[in-house]
Design a protein around this motif. Structure first.
Motif, PDB file in Angstrom:
ATOM      1  N   ASP A 108     106.005   7.566 152.155  1.00  6.33           N
ATOM      2  CA  ASP A 108     107.167   7.517 153.042  1.00  6.33           C
ATOM      3  C   ASP A 108     108.313   8.364 152.500  1.00  6.33           C
ATOM      4  OD1 ASP A 108     105.699   5.867 154.678  1.00  6.33           O
ATOM      5  OD2 ASP A 108     106.689   4.001 154.019  1.00  6.33           O
ATOM      6  N   GLN A 109     108.538   8.280 151.178  1.00  3.68           N
ATOM      7  CA  GLN A 109     109.606   9.085 150.563  1.00  3.68           C
ATOM      8  C   GLN A 109     109.300  10.578 150.690  1.00  3.68           C
ATOM      9  OE1 GLN A 109     109.716   7.590 146.562  1.00  3.68           O
ATOM     10  NE2 GLN A 109     110.961   5.791 147.097  1.00  3.68           N
ATOM     11  N   LEU A 110     108.005  10.924 150.442  1.00  2.00           N
ATOM     12  CA  LEU A 110     107.626  12.338 150.563  1.00  2.00           C
ATOM     13  C   LEU A 110     107.754  12.810 152.013  1.00  2.00           C
ATOM     14  CD1 LEU A 110     104.536  12.543 148.191  1.00  2.00           C
ATOM     15  CD2 LEU A 110     106.751  13.643 147.858  1.00  2.00           C
ATOM     16  N   GLN A 111     107.435  11.941 152.924  1.00  3.88           N
ATOM     17  CA  GLN A 111     107.553  12.299 154.348  1.00  3.88           C
ATOM     18  C   GLN A 111     109.022  12.529 154.703  1.00  3.88           C
ATOM     19  OE1 GLN A 111     105.532   9.522 156.844  1.00  3.88           O
ATOM     20  NE2 GLN A 111     105.435  10.912 158.577  1.00  3.88           N
ATOM     21  N   LYS A 112     109.917  11.680 154.201  1.00  7.72           N
ATOM     22  CA  LYS A 112     111.352  11.872 154.453  1.00  7.72           C
ATOM     23  C   LYS A 112     111.834  13.166 153.825  1.00  7.72           C
ATOM     24  CE  LYS A 112     112.587   6.999 154.928  1.00  7.72           C
ATOM     25  NZ  LYS A 112     113.272   5.848 154.355  1.00  7.72           N
ATOM     26  N   LYS A 113     111.384  13.438 152.584  1.00  9.33           N
ATOM     27  CA  LYS A 113     111.765  14.702 151.939  1.00  9.33           C
ATOM     28  C   LYS A 113     111.238  15.889 152.724  1.00  9.33           C
ATOM     29  CE  LYS A 113     112.189  13.137 147.143  1.00  9.33           C
ATOM     30  NZ  LYS A 113     111.665  13.248 145.792  1.00  9.33           N
TER      31      LYS A 113
END
Length: 137
Positions: A108-113
């Protein structure tokens, strides 16, 4: 002094009759004892046979009991191994759930980044296009 004539014959007859009676009584006694010995021997051998059969049955039951004990011990060991395996698998499952949760958060964090970087790139491309279109115009 001679006795009455014929008295000696009567005495002899009485002695013979007594001897015959005693002989018959001895014969009956011997027959009775033989019968008793035969019956006792027969009863004794039947009793010995029954004891042999009971001993044989007891031996078979003892073997069966020992086999059941061995089977019970083996099943107890197997149950303990299954419990240990279950416990290990439960711990591994919990670790995998934790790892999955951590990986999901990281994704999820990588997707937001990625979304932020995509937005930044799009913004930079627009600015670049705006500068190139102003610079050529």
């Amino acid at each position: 002094m001679r006795g009455i004539p014929g008295a000696a014959d009567v005495k002899k007859s009485s002695c013979r009759a007594a001897a015959v009676c005693l002989g018959l009584l001895c014969l009956l006694l011997l027959t009775g004892l033989t019968t008793l010995v035969f019956l006792f021997t027969k009863s004794n051998s039947e009793w010995e046979m029954e004891m042999f059969l009971l001993q044989d049955r007891n031996n078979n039951l003892t073997k069966e009991r020992d086999q059941l004990r061995t089977s019970h011990n083996n099943l107890s060991k197997e149950r303990d191994q299954l419990r240990t395996s279950y416990s290990s698998l439960s711990k591994e499952r919990d670790q995998l759930r934790t790892s999955y949760s951590n990986l999901s958060k990281e994704r999820d964090q990588l997707q937001k980044k990625t979304e932020a970087l995509t937005k930044d790139r799009t913004d930079l491309q627009r600015k670049l296009e705006a500068k190139t279109s102003h610079g050529t115009a």
